[in-house]
Design a protein around this motif. Sequence first.
Motif, PDB file in Angstrom:
ATOM      1  N   GLY A 251     -12.384  18.651 -30.037  1.00  0.00           N
ATOM      2  CA  GLY A 251     -11.002  18.998 -29.681  1.00  0.00           C
ATOM      3  C   GLY A 251     -10.733  20.475 -29.907  1.00  0.00           C
ATOM      4  O   GLY A 251      -9.825  21.049 -29.314  1.00  0.00           O
ATOM      5  N   ALA A 252     -11.517  21.091 -30.754  1.00  0.00           N
ATOM      6  CA  ALA A 252     -11.427  22.533 -31.008  1.00  0.00           C
ATOM      7  C   ALA A 252     -12.794  23.022 -31.466  1.00  0.00           C
ATOM      8  O   ALA A 252     -13.520  22.312 -32.163  1.00  0.00           O
ATOM      9  CB  ALA A 252     -10.375  22.839 -32.068  1.00  0.00           C
ATOM     10  N   THR A 253     -13.144  24.244 -31.055  1.00  0.00           N
ATOM     11  CA  THR A 253     -14.413  24.855 -31.451  1.00  0.00           C
ATOM     12  C   THR A 253     -14.124  26.128 -32.231  1.00  0.00           C
ATOM     13  O   THR A 253     -13.295  26.945 -31.811  1.00  0.00           O
ATOM     14  CB  THR A 253     -15.280  25.185 -30.215  1.00  0.00           C
ATOM     15  OG1 THR A 253     -15.432  24.000 -29.422  1.00  0.00           O
ATOM     16  CG2 THR A 253     -16.648  25.677 -30.630  1.00  0.00           C
ATOM     17  N   LEU A 254     -14.793  26.281 -33.379  1.00  0.00           N
ATOM     18  CA  LEU A 254     -14.585  27.441 -34.244  1.00  0.00           C
ATOM     19  C   LEU A 254     -15.814  28.336 -34.222  1.00  0.00           C
ATOM     20  O   LEU A 254     -16.950  27.850 -34.193  1.00  0.00           O
ATOM     21  CB  LEU A 254     -14.316  26.993 -35.689  1.00  0.00           C
ATOM     22  CG  LEU A 254     -13.302  25.871 -35.923  1.00  0.00           C
ATOM     23  CD1 LEU A 254     -13.199  25.554 -37.410  1.00  0.00           C
ATOM     24  CD2 LEU A 254     -11.948  26.235 -35.369  1.00  0.00           C
ATOM     25  N   LEU A 255     -15.573  29.645 -34.252  1.00  0.00           N
ATOM     26  CA  LEU A 255     -16.649  30.631 -34.361  1.00  0.00           C
ATOM     27  C   LEU A 255     -16.669  31.162 -35.783  1.00  0.00           C
ATOM     28  O   LEU A 255     -15.637  31.580 -36.308  1.00  0.00           O
ATOM     29  CB  LEU A 255     -16.401  31.784 -33.370  1.00  0.00           C
ATOM     30  CG  LEU A 255     -17.312  33.018 -33.498  1.00  0.00           C
ATOM     31  CD1 LEU A 255     -18.748  32.681 -33.072  1.00  0.00           C
ATOM     32  CD2 LEU A 255     -16.766  34.178 -32.665  1.00  0.00           C
ATOM     33  N   TRP A 256     -17.849  31.140 -36.413  1.00  0.00           N
ATOM     34  CA  TRP A 256     -17.999  31.689 -37.768  1.00  0.00           C
ATOM     35  C   TRP A 256     -18.513  33.115 -37.674  1.00  0.00           C
ATOM     36  O   TRP A 256     -19.546  33.387 -37.054  1.00  0.00           O
ATOM     37  CB  TRP A 256     -18.972  30.838 -38.590  1.00  0.00           C
ATOM     38  CG  TRP A 256     -19.410  31.471 -39.884  1.00  0.00           C
ATOM     39  CD1 TRP A 256     -20.635  32.013 -40.151  1.00  0.00           C
ATOM     40  CD2 TRP A 256     -18.649  31.617 -41.094  1.00  0.00           C
ATOM     41  NE1 TRP A 256     -20.671  32.483 -41.450  1.00  0.00           N
ATOM     42  CE2 TRP A 256     -19.469  32.261 -42.045  1.00  0.00           C
ATOM     43  CE3 TRP A 256     -17.345  31.263 -41.451  1.00  0.00           C
ATOM     44  CZ2 TRP A 256     -19.036  32.552 -43.328  1.00  0.00           C
ATOM     45  CZ3 TRP A 256     -16.910  31.560 -42.732  1.00  0.00           C
ATOM     46  CH2 TRP A 256     -17.737  32.192 -43.662  1.00  0.00           C
TER      47      TRP A 256
END
Length: 425
Positions: A251-256
């Motif tokens: 539902g959401a993608t995070l970039l580290w």
Amino acid sequence: MFSPDQENISTGSTKGPVKYGELIVLGYNGSLPNGDRGRRKSRFALCRRPKANGVKPSTVHVACTPQAAKAISNKDQHSISYTLSRAQTVVVEYTHDGNTDMFQIGRSTESPIDFVVTDTVPGSQTNGDTQTVQSTISRFACRVMCQRSPPYTARIYAAGFDSSKNIFLGEKAPKWKTLDGQMDGLTTNGVLVMHPRTGFTEDSKPGVWREISVCGNVFTLRETRSAQQRGKMVENETQELVDGSLIDLCGATLLWRTAEGLSRTPTLKHLEALRLEINAARPQCPVGFNTLAFPSMRRKEVVDEKQPWVYLHCGHVHGYHDWGTREERGGGEGGGERECPMCRARGPYVPLWLGSEAGFYLDAGPPTHAFSPCGHVCSEKTVAYWGQIPLPHGTHTFHAACPFCAHQLSGEQGYVRLIFQGPVD
């Protein structure tokens, strides 16, 4: 390339707490549609806490009845409960770890969640656009454990502890006993991670998407997102995050981004300087001869009258005009196909917007390329990188998307080189 102290980037040698890194939500161009508020924002900095709050597994209680498991879970310490059947539950107690800091991410607004994340709706510009029927992001989706001493390694685990300091894996959640007698499991929709090869650089290539378990082990993907059967364990890969790692919460993608990586990334000041530089060259509409100018970094609801527009099939940049449209095809912003007066190529005709989330940039190159079909502009190396990254979509498909708005990319490459009229080109 850049000095770490140009913006709020701290690697430990400057004032303030040590910054481990930042998590940036894909699909937002610098902030949430109606602004960042409290723990709900488009980017979250993980800094060393005044006092360590990490936890590590300790006592394992096997073959508990549900009543006994509940009694153990009610203790004032963290625990993970694995329900094997209605008559049997395994509870793993966790104890304080003074060497790590824990950060929790999820949809819940309860106090244990440090970073509140909701479903990303591609192209949403207002909060009204972001309302989805039913969220697929877990309330307590995942947790990141950061070592408090150099090299400040960050590790990701599926699931987060709730307000009672518990993680409950019910009967339907995939779970199993490991070879060394420990328990492990997966969350319903899973936490997927992809580490780019050679880090977040112009030379990097996409890695392979994997699933992370509750205990931080790495597995191949399930057949579908919530399938009962887990994938195969990948022994030679870890849950350690590297600069550019992507975390998908269904539902959401995070970039580290690591603090070190951010120190090599352009800042908002650099992006603003590039905007002013391209505007100072006074690009012209090749037909109307009016001067074009990129508006300020924050996207507005209304298209500016000097806004550059582009024909996405050829890359010719014009000012806005309402001709060149066949009546049966429609027109206007984001409308049907238009014919470029310079080369007769037919295709979408959209306004250009500068990408203003600096954390998505690979370099500080000039804004010469635009993603298709959304029209977000950034450097050539940045569009080339994101154009090759398959991002999870739905329960079992992947496609490349613009990092600034999450729109699925179209065309052969997913981006186009901009052709300006005048001294810019």
